[in-house]
Design an enzyme around this catalytic site. Structure first.
Site, short mmCIF file in Angstrom:
data_model
loop_
_atom_site.label_atom_id
_atom_site.label_comp_id
_atom_site.label_asym_id
_atom_site.label_seq_id
_atom_site.Cartn_x
_atom_site.Cartn_y
_atom_site.Cartn_z
N GLN A 515 32.55 -19.94 -27.64
CA GLN A 515 33.55 -19.39 -26.73
C GLN A 515 34.63 -18.66 -27.51
O GLN A 515 35.23 -19.23 -28.42
CB GLN A 515 34.17 -20.51 -25.91
CG GLN A 515 35.23 -20.06 -24.90
CD GLN A 515 35.95 -21.26 -24.30
OE1 GLN A 515 36.67 -21.97 -24.99
NE2 GLN A 515 35.76 -21.49 -23.02
N GLY A 516 34.89 -17.41 -27.16
CA GLY A 516 35.93 -16.62 -27.81
C GLY A 516 37.10 -16.38 -26.88
O GLY A 516 37.20 -15.31 -26.27
N GLU A 633 34.56 -25.55 -17.61
CA GLU A 633 34.97 -26.21 -18.84
C GLU A 633 35.74 -27.49 -18.53
O GLU A 633 35.54 -28.52 -19.18
CB GLU A 633 35.84 -25.26 -19.67
CG GLU A 633 36.28 -25.87 -20.99
CD GLU A 633 37.10 -24.92 -21.83
OE1 GLU A 633 36.95 -24.94 -23.06
OE2 GLU A 633 37.92 -24.16 -21.27
N SER A 757 45.75 -27.30 -22.82
CA SER A 757 46.40 -28.57 -23.11
C SER A 757 46.77 -29.31 -21.83
O SER A 757 46.83 -28.74 -20.74
CB SER A 757 47.67 -28.33 -23.94
OG SER A 757 48.66 -27.69 -23.14
#
Length: 774
Positions: A515-516, A633, A757
């Protein structure tokens, strides 16, 4: 209990009807007015409840009731919790109704049930004799002696409800050392009660029986069945308490959000203050976990699950969450929250009353732990039949779960390398490729993908079983971004050509994806990314840098966010591009993490030419696609897999060191055990949405918040419990399989950072779910 259950639409209508009745009944106003009354409830309101059919929900049709089940009663109770009904619905409509239903057939039983359903009787079950008693056998000293055609009762019952105003009680006693249940009208000589008002206005009493004489015809049940009937009725009451507590916390949260959206301090709405927003999100997560827990418990109960363990799980979760949420509501209302005129205090008091009666949080955590351990031990000695054949395709939904699990266990035992079990860090491709090829050849590499795209097409329940069996066997996580991230995205949003080009290669294990997303200066603030893609004919020319790219050194392809319009707003000028990492101009530099592993990478792009056909969706619409992918995700990162793995390691350590004999450790373990169980329940809800092809809502962020926090707390206790080996690394002191406690903790630490986060996830929920101001 009855087996009839309403369908979803009928249940919603049932709930709506209850809400309407409670709103018309001015319940909170009446609650305030009744705080000084002798009984704490009104007979006229009790009659309305009966007329609505609530008192007959759990009574069989042949006994004059509706013959419904716990789900319907829970729906009513949740509405009751939101509106604080003063009347003793749980004591009479659940406890008493089920005890009478379980009594022997008699004229008195029929009359009492008829009167209860009709609203002519208000009563309860007087069974408890000791503080904190959970089951009848733990304390039964009330005696009954035969005296001609009568029984003479002597004893004391505690925490009996309803008290003043009750028609009578079903009382437990011993007759010739056999437990019995008798009906004791409130007006009998020798019967006295000392009332004590609970904080929410309800009345509990100490019921004293001194030479109380009653006819033998009042004997309702005798023998060992008494213990079962009373305990089952109490557990049903605890489940309905959990539902009422869910309603209490929902309303406390709603009142708090309303206040945060209107109250101003320092010239700003206080709901815009990050500290308050994040606390509100914490409360929301507790509410949603409780909802998922209760739904899961009711489903398991309907499937024949053990009522006692399930009741304790629901009560422990909902009681803890309601106390947390209502205390938080008072805090966020400030001084006003501490005044009697502010309703949030009433919800806190109801939470206190419900939590204290029929067992508190800690007692039910311990009970769930004890019974769960017993069930696990029983399951562990059940021999697992070896499976010789492993079908590449089957009707997985129809396959019984035990058979499905046995198949997986046998497959792993036969094919998975023993030396790679329970590895505490991410494996490199060269270490695990043979295993991923085995899965690919078997057709099991993409368990959640639809079958038409080469997946197994597992339903959510089987998917959970698949994950659990991998964890329990110690199967390591492979480089799986293709399977869990880009594959599902292309199934939903990719072109037919892209699906045909990329999906078979993922299934065949030929393409390994990374994943970029993150860049220097664009981590949590992903929209600030600067990697640029300029369209040049039928190619994009990419320049820039990505960072924190997991296992990019092993990947063949990257899905990346790139900026395709520098003049548009940050989110509007981003596109989603699929990049072959063998294209010239790409440099990958690994980064060593805190545990010494080279898990992350920097990736540099220098005039990298990518075919325009690798654009997913339309140009400048990458942000929308990325948000959808972030949903995948977050459900993946919120999977219970990591917590279950860590809990299994903690369990093994605890058994090795006999830590379960330490009550402090057992208490902490029980809490984590329940937290993981409720994570599974919440995960299942969102997994079902994915299975139906629905877009995941922003609330999916709660999975990652709770899942990663639970994971870290388990790992922290693991390191603490390992004592000196919490710092030494791998050891075989606790068993032949070995344990590397610090490595497991190191792996858990970044889980609250990557994939967005915890703080960013809370901001998402605060803005898009709770609608709190910026």
């Amino acid at each position: 209990m009855n087996d009839v259950t309403l369908n979803d639409s009928a249940l919603d209508a049932f709930r709506d009807s209850a809400r309407d009745l409670l709103e018309r009944g001015n319940t909170i106003t009446r609650l305030r007015q009744l705080r000084d009354s002798a009984s704490g409830f009104e007979r006229s309101a009790w009659q309305e409840i009966a007329n609505a059919g609530w008192l007959g929900i759990l009574v069989a049709e042949q006994d004059g009731g509706l013959g419904l089940g716990m789900r319907e009663m829970a729906a009513i109770a949740e509405e009751v919790g939101q509106r604080l009904l003063p009347e003793p619905l749980i004591a009479a409509g659940v406890q008493l109704a089920l005890v009478l239903s379980g009594a022997s057939q008699s004229a008195l039983r029929s009359v009492l049930l008829e009167q209860l359903v009709a609203g002519e009787l208000v009563g309860g079950v007087a069974w408890q004799e000791q503080l904190g008693q959970l089951q009848l056998h733990q304390g039964l000293s009330t005696t009954a002696l035969e005296q001609g055609d009568s029984l003479r009762l002597n004893g004391v019952k505690k925490f009996v409800t309803p008290a003043s105003g009750a028609t009578g009680w079903v009382v437990s006693a011993k007759l010739a050392e056999q437990p019995i249940l008798v009906w004791v009208p409130a007006d009998l000589a020798g019967l006295t009660h000392v009332d004590q008002r609970a904080v929410d206005g309800s009345i509990l009493c100490t019921l004293s029986l001194e030479n109380v004489l009653l006819p033998k015809s009042h004997l309702l049940l005798q023998g060992p069945e008494v213990l079962k009937v009373v305990d089952q009725a109490n557990d049903a009451a605890r489940l309905i308490q959990a539902a009422e507590l869910l309603g209490v916390m929902r309303r406390a949260l709603a009142l708090t959000l309303e206040y945060l959206q209107t109250r101003k301090q320092f010239g700003k709405l206080i709901g815009s203050f990050q500290a308050l927003k994040h606390r509100a999100v914490d409360g929301y997560i507790q509410v949603e976990l409780s909802s998922a827990c209760l739904s899961d418990v009711l489903s398991q109960l309907e499937a024949g699950g053990a009522c006692s363990a399930l009741a304790s799980r629901a009560k422990a979760r909902c009681a803890h969450a309601a106390l947390l949420m209502t205390r938080m509501a008072i805090q966020m209302h400030g001084a006003m929250g501490y005044t009697d005129e502010c309703n949030v205090g009433l919800y806190f008091k109801r939470a206190l009353a419900l939590t204290s009666w029929l067992g508190n949080v800690e007692s039910h955590r311990q009970r769930y732990f004890t019974q769960g351990a017993a069930l696990s031990a029983q399951a562990s000695v059940t021999p697992v039949a070896a499976v010789a054949a492993f079908p590449k395709d089957a009707d997985w939904d129809a396959m019984p779960e035990p058979e499905f699990r046995q198949m997986l266990q046998s497959f792993y035992a036969k094919n998975y390398p023993e030396h790679m079990r329970h590895v505490p860090h991410r494996l490199r491709l060269n270490e695990i490729k043979d295993w991923t090829m085995t899965l690919s050849e078997q057709g099991w590499i993409a368990p959640s993908w639809p079958k038409k795209f080469g997946g197994m097409g597992l339903p959510p329940g089987k998917m959970i079983a698949y994950v659990e069996e991998q964890e329990q066997f110690g199967v390591a996580r492979a480089p799986d971004m293709g399977v869990v991230m880009i594959g599902p995205l292309l199934i939903q949003r990719g072109s037919l050509e892209q699906q045909q080009k990329f999906l078979p290669k993922i299934i065949a294990n030929e393409h390994v994806w990374c994943q970029g997303y993150s860049e220097p200066g664009a981590g949590s603030d992903l929209a600030a990314l600067r990697t640029e893609a300029v369209l040049d004919g039928n190619e994009f020319v990419v320049n820039g840098q990505k960072i924190w790219t997991t296992l990019a050194q092993d990947a063949t392809h990257m899905f990346a966010l790139v900026r395709t319009d520098k003049d548009a707003k940050k989110q509007a000028g981003i596109s989603f591009l699929l990049i072959d990492l063998s294209i010239p101009g790409i440099t990958i530099r690994p980064i060593q993490n805190i545990s010494g592993q080279k898990e992350f990478c920097e990736v540099f792009f220098d005039n990298v030419r990518v075919p325009a056909e690798n654009l997913v969706g339309q140009i400048n619409e990458g942000w929308t696609i990325a948000k959808a992918l972030l949903g995948f995700e977050r459900i993946f990162l919120g999977s219970p897999k990591q917590s279950r793995y860590a809990l299994s390691q903690l369990t093994g350590l605890a058994e090795s060191l006999d830590l379960f004999s330490n009550p402090v450790f057992a208490s902490r373990y029980a809490e984590l055990m329940l937290d993981t169980a409720d994570q599974v329940a919440a995960y299942t809800h969102y997994a079902e949405m994915v299975k139906r092809g629905e877009t995941l809502p922003p609330s999916v962020s709660l999975l990652k918040i709770w899942g990663t926090d639970t994971y870290q707390r388990i790992c922290a206790l693991l390191v603490e419990s390992a004592q000196e080996h919490g710092a030494t690394g791998h050891t075989t002191d606790f068993g032949a399989e070995g344990l590397d406690a610090p490595a497991i903790l190191f792996h858990a630490i970044p889980s609250t950072i990557y994939g967005g986060s915890t703080e960013i996830q809370k901001e998402i929920i605060a803005k898009h779910v709770l609608r709190l101001p910026d």
